[in-house]
Design a protein around this motif. Structure first.
Motif, PDB file in Angstrom:
ATOM      1  N   GLY A 245       0.538  -1.283   0.192  1.00  0.00           N
ATOM      2  CA  GLY A 245      -0.246   0.159  -0.326  1.00  0.00           C
ATOM      3  C   GLY A 245       0.366   1.250   0.211  1.00  0.00           C
ATOM      4  N   PHE A 246       2.151   1.248  -0.068  1.00  0.00           N
ATOM      5  CA  PHE A 246       2.816   2.461   0.286  1.00  0.00           C
ATOM      6  C   PHE A 246       4.143   1.848  -0.677  1.00  0.00           C
ATOM      7  N   LYS A 247       5.092   2.855  -0.346  1.00  0.00           N
ATOM      8  CA  LYS A 247       6.762   2.625  -1.089  1.00  0.00           C
ATOM      9  C   LYS A 247       7.595   3.871  -0.503  1.00  0.00           C
ATOM     10  N   ARG A 248       8.929   3.938   0.032  1.00  0.00           N
ATOM     11  CA  ARG A 248       9.851   4.364   1.032  1.00  0.00           C
ATOM     12  C   ARG A 248      10.223   4.983  -0.465  1.00  0.00           C
ATOM     13  N   VAL A 249      10.970   6.460  -0.172  1.00  0.00           N
ATOM     14  CA  VAL A 249      11.835   6.458  -1.291  1.00  0.00           C
ATOM     15  C   VAL A 249      12.556   7.616  -0.310  1.00  0.00           C
ATOM     16  N   ILE A 250      14.279   7.791  -1.158  1.00  0.00           N
ATOM     17  CA  ILE A 250      15.437   8.610  -0.556  1.00  0.00           C
ATOM     18  C   ILE A 250      15.904   9.332  -1.014  1.00  0.00           C
ATOM     19  N   CYS A 251      16.926  10.453  -0.352  1.00  0.00           N
ATOM     20  CA  CYS A 251      17.280  11.449  -0.850  1.00  0.00           C
ATOM     21  C   CYS A 251      18.897  11.546  -0.127  1.00  0.00           C
ATOM     22  N   PRO A 252      19.797  11.729  -0.581  1.00  0.00           N
ATOM     23  CA  PRO A 252      20.713  12.757   0.054  1.00  0.00           C
ATOM     24  C   PRO A 252      20.592  13.979   0.947  1.00  0.00           C
ATOM     25  N   LEU A 253      21.265  14.902   2.037  1.00  0.00           N
ATOM     26  CA  LEU A 253      20.692  16.045   1.958  1.00  0.00           C
ATOM     27  C   LEU A 253      21.907  16.185   2.160  1.00  0.00           C
ATOM     28  N   PRO A 254      22.322  17.779   2.085  1.00  0.00           N
ATOM     29  CA  PRO A 254      23.746  18.651   2.700  1.00  0.00           C
ATOM     30  C   PRO A 254      24.091  18.376   3.418  1.00  0.00           C
ATOM     31  N   GLY A 255      25.698  17.962   3.585  1.00  0.00           N
ATOM     32  CA  GLY A 255      26.340  17.499   5.235  1.00  0.00           C
ATOM     33  C   GLY A 255      25.791  18.488   6.078  1.00  0.00           C
ATOM     34  N   ALA A 256      25.245  18.132   6.998  1.00  0.00           N
ATOM     35  CA  ALA A 256      25.177  18.995   8.271  1.00  0.00           C
ATOM     36  C   ALA A 256      24.551  18.093   9.636  1.00  0.00           C
ATOM     37  N   THR A 257      24.393  18.514  10.348  1.00  0.00           N
ATOM     38  CA  THR A 257      23.042  17.951  11.816  1.00  0.00           C
ATOM     39  C   THR A 257      21.957  18.063  11.508  1.00  0.00           C
ATOM     40  N   TYR A 258      20.692  16.680  11.924  1.00  0.00           N
ATOM     41  CA  TYR A 258      19.229  17.599  11.465  1.00  0.00           C
ATOM     42  C   TYR A 258      18.675  16.905  12.985  1.00  0.00           C
ATOM     43  N   VAL A 259      18.375  17.915  13.527  1.00  0.00           N
ATOM     44  CA  VAL A 259      18.147  17.898  15.084  1.00  0.00           C
ATOM     45  C   VAL A 259      16.698  18.493  14.958  1.00  0.00           C
ATOM     46  N   ASN A 260      15.891  17.853  15.912  1.00  0.00           N
ATOM     47  CA  ASN A 260      14.605  18.627  16.006  1.00  0.00           C
ATOM     48  C   ASN A 260      14.099  18.625  14.526  1.00  0.00           C
ATOM     49  N   ALA A 261      14.040  17.421  13.604  1.00  0.00           N
ATOM     50  CA  ALA A 261      13.697  17.753  12.480  1.00  0.00           C
ATOM     51  C   ALA A 261      11.800  17.574  12.086  1.00  0.00           C
ATOM     52  N   LYS A 262      11.334  18.443  11.429  1.00  0.00           N
ATOM     53  CA  LYS A 262       9.430  18.961  11.040  1.00  0.00           C
ATOM     54  C   LYS A 262       9.974  18.387   9.763  1.00  0.00           C
ATOM     55  N   ALA A 263       8.830  17.543   9.469  1.00  0.00           N
ATOM     56  CA  ALA A 263       8.362  17.812   7.879  1.00  0.00           C
ATOM     57  C   ALA A 263       7.342  18.231   7.221  1.00  0.00           C
ATOM     58  N   VAL A 264       6.715  18.414   6.754  1.00  0.00           N
ATOM     59  CA  VAL A 264       5.268  18.966   5.996  1.00  0.00           C
ATOM     60  C   VAL A 264       5.119  18.291   4.969  1.00  0.00           C
ATOM     61  N   LYS A 265       3.532  17.442   4.359  1.00  0.00           N
ATOM     62  CA  LYS A 265       3.508  17.015   3.279  1.00  0.00           C
ATOM     63  C   LYS A 265       3.090  18.519   2.427  1.00  0.00           C
ATOM     64  N   TYR A 266       2.623  18.714   1.406  1.00  0.00           N
ATOM     65  CA  TYR A 266       2.166  19.401   0.431  1.00  0.00           C
ATOM     66  C   TYR A 266       0.917  19.757   0.848  1.00  0.00           C
ATOM     67  N   ASP A 267      -0.177  18.783   1.093  1.00  0.00           N
ATOM     68  CA  ASP A 267      -1.856  19.549   1.832  1.00  0.00           C
ATOM     69  C   ASP A 267      -1.705  19.941   3.750  1.00  0.00           C
ATOM     70  N   GLY A 268      -0.176  20.537   3.701  1.00  0.00           N
ATOM     71  CA  GLY A 268      -0.153  20.516   5.103  1.00  0.00           C
ATOM     72  C   GLY A 268      -0.107  19.486   6.294  1.00  0.00           C
ATOM     73  N   LYS A 269      -0.508  18.721   6.469  1.00  0.00           N
ATOM     74  CA  LYS A 269      -0.268  16.923   6.680  1.00  0.00           C
ATOM     75  C   LYS A 269       1.120  16.714   7.227  1.00  0.00           C
ATOM     76  N   LEU A 270       1.589  16.981   8.718  1.00  0.00           N
ATOM     77  CA  LEU A 270       2.645  16.745   9.252  1.00  0.00           C
ATOM     78  C   LEU A 270       3.244  15.796   8.991  1.00  0.00           C
ATOM     79  N   LEU A 271       4.508  15.231   8.730  1.00  0.00           N
ATOM     80  CA  LEU A 271       5.168  13.354   8.723  1.00  0.00           C
ATOM     81  C   LEU A 271       5.149  13.360  10.309  1.00  0.00           C
ATOM     82  N   ARG A 272       5.470  12.009  10.336  1.00  0.00           N
ATOM     83  CA  ARG A 272       5.263  11.510  11.455  1.00  0.00           C
ATOM     84  C   ARG A 272       6.628  10.850  11.523  1.00  0.00           C
TER      85      ARG A 272
END
Length: 868
Positions: free
Chosen positions: A459-486
């Motif tokens: 029912g779903f798929k997982r995708v991946i992408c590299p990010l620029p070198g940094a420490t990603y702390v306290n991250a929040k991600a928002v979908k295009y429809d405003g939904k917060l990703l868990r």
């Protein structure tokens, strides 16, 4: 012989002389005459000694005065001299865990339990509609499923209006650890109020969703109410304890100020701080004027009436509840004050008026704003109105024009973690300029990233992408429809995300959302197309593509997760869909920086405090110098801005507008424009501006500064602002001199840098669709010149020539703000002929060609276009 003093001639008797009373009196008279009358002293002191002390006090070295500003309108006491206010503020981020669903613009985002749901556009608290909830049986409610986590704390709040439910309407957490948590019930039936509840779901493991509901414990069939502005926030334990300790009224006020409704994730942004000056009334160009009136000057107006209706003109002002004000003018009509509550309704019995030269009043409870009016007092005739003044206190002040000062921070975006222990900080540097110490960044997760397929689930798929070198702390991600990703370390559920140590970003996407059928593996370009805002289908049945249900087709996704726009395209899209300006926003990622950075921030203005009481307003929703396209009224007599009715074409601004503050002509204020507050059916929002045709310059570039009506779409106001200002003349002068010296230094450095600056470097274009450079010395490339324009050069050949084919893309700093069309030379080597083709540069950076023939060579030499 006796001597005299050298300055004022006091007699100095010799030791052997007898001193007469006459000599003493003469000396005292000379001293008195020399000092002058006490009431002529240029200080507030009552005697000379105190006056000297006061002068020394003004010349002493002193620490700045400190003050604290809060959201809304407040009285601030200025010092003994005018001073510039230097603010400091902390960032704050509110993350609505319901995304945009709580805006109640769409019933499909909510489920119904023993109630029916319908959209209502009349009873509205936020946006353009609310949800009307009608009970079909006892104890029903509307709800949606979300996820909570054990060990965390949450606040659920909704802006509700009860109509006829006897027991009222409330928010509720449903069945957390076999318990229901109800908010306060809204039993009044005349306005929207906040219902709220807090919870610490210790018994909830977060593995499945729970219901967030709005409804009544007991209600009969047919009883109904309205819901709007529903928000679910994660809060700290201390905040939960504090809110739980407040009375209902105290908590409602606290939540309204500190936890307002926002769409998805918003930060301290679009902030304005404004001081109107001693006169709180603007010139007549900013009033809403009666059609029978004529403005004869900035503060001179004449009304001619032919009926006994009052025919008012008015200025909308924000006032302080319980504060006493005086409204005065030279006039031959009537002064009127009308008070309104937050819903725009006149407060019962709260209008005051007089035919006298002045009107003193106290602002009643529940006032959100007031209209200061002038009218003809139910008479026929001509009425003049000059020098209107609104000031603090029971006595009128001498008239002076409004002398406002302001500080606008339209895109400061000051962020924080939950609870605010780590936050961006805005401060004022030594030149008096705002700067920000950044602790957080936010980036768009669009098709420019190197997305790749990772893993297929049911029912779903997982995708991946590299990010620029940094420490990603306290991250929040928002979908295009405003939904917060868990955030989930296993990333094994729909709409999950996680960042690993490499760092790489993992996101899961439902097959129904992406259009990638079960067991179908999308290509990298197809994954990028999804993040550009496109959904894939099988052409035979319109279902997710499996490889066996026809060819591939892509349609644009909008903010409501629909993809019915247009007929679709048959080639995998490589650009952001055209709904991006209005109805689609790419995924977003906010994260904490491992090391803070200090950077300038866009601002306009500077804030000044005058002596005595100052009315200072702090708020959000400011939009600065947005490009505008005035259009002609159907009658042909006016040009208007922000119209959607009554003009030959529409020209709404990007945001629904509460009030237009300034109209700029070629970057300078144009005071020929009149502004008003109008019917929301005729304008995009309520604010508009218009100008007689005779004063309009068709060759000028116009822009506007305005307050947005839907502030929840732009950002939130800071909870507090710390500020300081010079306490005396010495510190004020030193501050001004220091800022002047540093500003001159900066100006000279910029001038020298510009004089010595080398020409900007050309950047090679990455060509697409089989286009190649004509020769090694003629490579397609671009640069930005010193005037802020983008230049192209080079010649390309032998690519696909279908109209609209993409030649290359321009990066962010080289994209125009609007589509640009430029003619270019199109050479056909086979026939040795030259034709004209058209280069189209879109706001997303896409460069396409129209009118190119097979085997063409396209020259970019001489192509120049502005960024704005």
């Amino acid at each position: 012989m006796a001597e005299v003093t050298p300055n004022i001639g006091l007699k100095k008797p010799l030791e052997s002389e007898f001193v007469s009373i006459h000599t003493l009196n003469e000396n005292m008279d000379k001293v008195d005459q020399s000092l002058g009358a006490v009431n002529d002293l240029p200080t507030s002191a009552a005697n000379v000694a105190d006056a000297i002390s006061e002068v020394y006090d003004h010349l002493a070295d002193k620490s700045p005065h400190q003050l604290t500003l809060t959201q809304g309108v407040q009285v601030v006491q200025g010092g003994d001299v005018p001073a510039i206010l230097h603010p400091t503020m902390q960032g704050r981020t509110l993350v609505n865990l319901l995304g945009r669903d709580g805006n109640c613009e769409n019933t499909s985002r909510w489920s119904a339990e023993l109630v029916s749901l319908a959209i209502d556009t009349t009873n509205v608290a936020y946006g353009t509609s609310a949800i009307k909830m009608t009970h079909t049986s006892t104890g029903g409610y509307m709800y949606r499923v979300t996820q909570l986590a054990a060990g965390k704390y949450y606040l659920l709040a909704g802006t509700l209006k009860n109509v006829n439910m006897l027991n009222g309407l409330a928010v509720r957490f449903v069945a957390i650890g076999d318990q229901n948590f109800y908010g306060n019930y809204i039993t009044g039936t005349d306005k929207f109020e906040i219902s709220y509840a807090t919870v610490a779901p210790a018994a909830y493991d977060g593995s499945s969703g729970i219901r967030i509901g709005i409804g009544a414990m007991v209600a009969s069939s047919g009883q109904y109410g309205y819901a709007d502005g529903i928000r679910l926030y994660e809060i700290t334990a201390a905040e939960k304890t504090y809110i739980d300790g407040l009375t209902t009224a105290e908590a409602q006020a606290y939540i309204a100020a500190n936890y307002p409704y926002v769409d998805d994730m918003k930060h301290v942004n679009a902030v304005y701080i404004e001081n109107k000056g001693k006169n709180l009334l603007p010139p007549f160009s900013k009033w809403t004027m009666n059609s029978n009136g004529a403005v004869n000057g900035e503060y001179s107006y004449q009304l001619t009436t032919s009926t006994t209706t009052n025919q008012p003109s008015w200025a909308k002002v924000n006032l302080i509840i319980g504060q006493q004000y005086t409204y005065s003018a030279v006039h031959a009509g009537r002064l009127v004050v009308v008070f309104y509550d937050i819903t725009g309704q006149v407060i019962s019995g709260s209008g005051v008026s007089t035919a006298e030269a002045e009107l003193t009043f106290t602002v009643p409870v529940n006032t959100a704003y007031a209209e200061m009016r002038f009218d003809g007092d139910s008479s026929i005739g001509t009425f003049t109105f000059t020098n209107p003044m609104l000031n603090f206190g029971p006595e009128p002040l001498l008239f002076e024009p409004q002398k406002p000062s302001y500080l606008y921070l339209p895109d400061c975006n000051l962020r924080s973690n939950v609870g605010g222990s780590v936050a961006d900080r805005l401060y004022t540097d030594g030149q008096g300029k705002p700067r920000v110490t950044r602790r957080f960044r936010e980036t768009a997760l669009d098709g420019t990233l190197a997305w790749a397929f990772n893993l297929d689930f049911s029912g779903f798929k997982r995708v991946i992408c590299p990010l620029p070198g940094a420490t990603y702390v306290n991250a929040k991600a928002v979908k295009y429809d405003g939904k917060l990703l868990r955030e989930n370390v296993d990333v094994d559920g729909i709409d999950n995300f996680q960042i690993d140590v490499t760092p790489s970003l993992y996101i899961t996407i439902a097959d129904t959302d992406s259009g990638w059928g079960e067991s179908y593996t999308p290509t990298e370009d197809e994954i990028k197309a999804y993040f550009w805002g496109w959904r894939m289908y099988g052409s035979n049945d319109g279902l997710p593509y499996t490889g066996t249900n026809g060819g591939k087709i892509w349609k644009m996704i909008d903010a409501n997760n629909n993809s019915t726009y247009g007929q679709g395209v048959l080639v995998v899209p490589t650009t952001l869909n055209i709904l991006a300006e209005t109805a689609y926003k790419p995924y977003r990622l906010m994260y904490q920086l491992s090391q803070s950075v200090d950077e300038p921030v866009t601002y306009e203005g500077s804030l000044m405090l005058h002596e005595g009481d100052n009315q200072v307003e702090v708020g959000t929703g400011i939009v600065v110098r947005e490009a505008a396209s005035p259009v002609t009224r159907a009658a042909g007599d006016l040009h208007g801005i922000n119209s959607i009715s009554g003009y030959l074409s529409t020209n709404p601004l990007k945001n629904r507008t509460e009030k237009i503050l300034r109209v700029h002509k070629n970057s300078l204020d144009d005071r020929n424009w009149l502004r008003g507050i109008g019917n929301i059916l005729n304008w995009y929002g309520t604010g508009y501006a218009y100008i007689p045709i005779a004063y309009f310059d068709s060759a000028a570039a116009y822009s506007v500064t305005y307050l947005a009506l839907d502030t929840y779409m732009l950002g939130i106001a800071p909870q507090t602002i710390s500020a300081e200002y010079a306490p005396n003349i010495r510190e004020s002068v030193e501050s001004l001199v220091r800022e002047l010296v540093e500003s001159r230094t900066e100006t000279s450095v910029l001038a020298n840098t510009k004089a010595q600056k080398q020409q900007p470097q050309w950047i090679a274009s990455t060509l697409r669709n089989d286009w190649v450079n004509f020769a090694s010395g003629m490579a397609a490339s671009y640069r930005q010149n010193e005037s802020g324009e983008v230049e192209l050069r080079g010649v390309i050949r032998n690519g696909i020539t279908t109209d609209g084919v993409v030649l290359f893309y321009l990066p962010t700093d080289y994209k125009p703000t609007r589509q640009t069309v430029i003619g270019v030379l199109n050479y056909h080597p086979s026939t040795n002929e030259v034709f004209k083709a058209f280069l189209v540069i879109d706001a997303d950076g896409k460069v396409t060609i129209y009118g190119a023939g097979a085997g063409s060579a396209i020259s970019f030499d001489g192509v120049v276009f502005p960024l704005k």
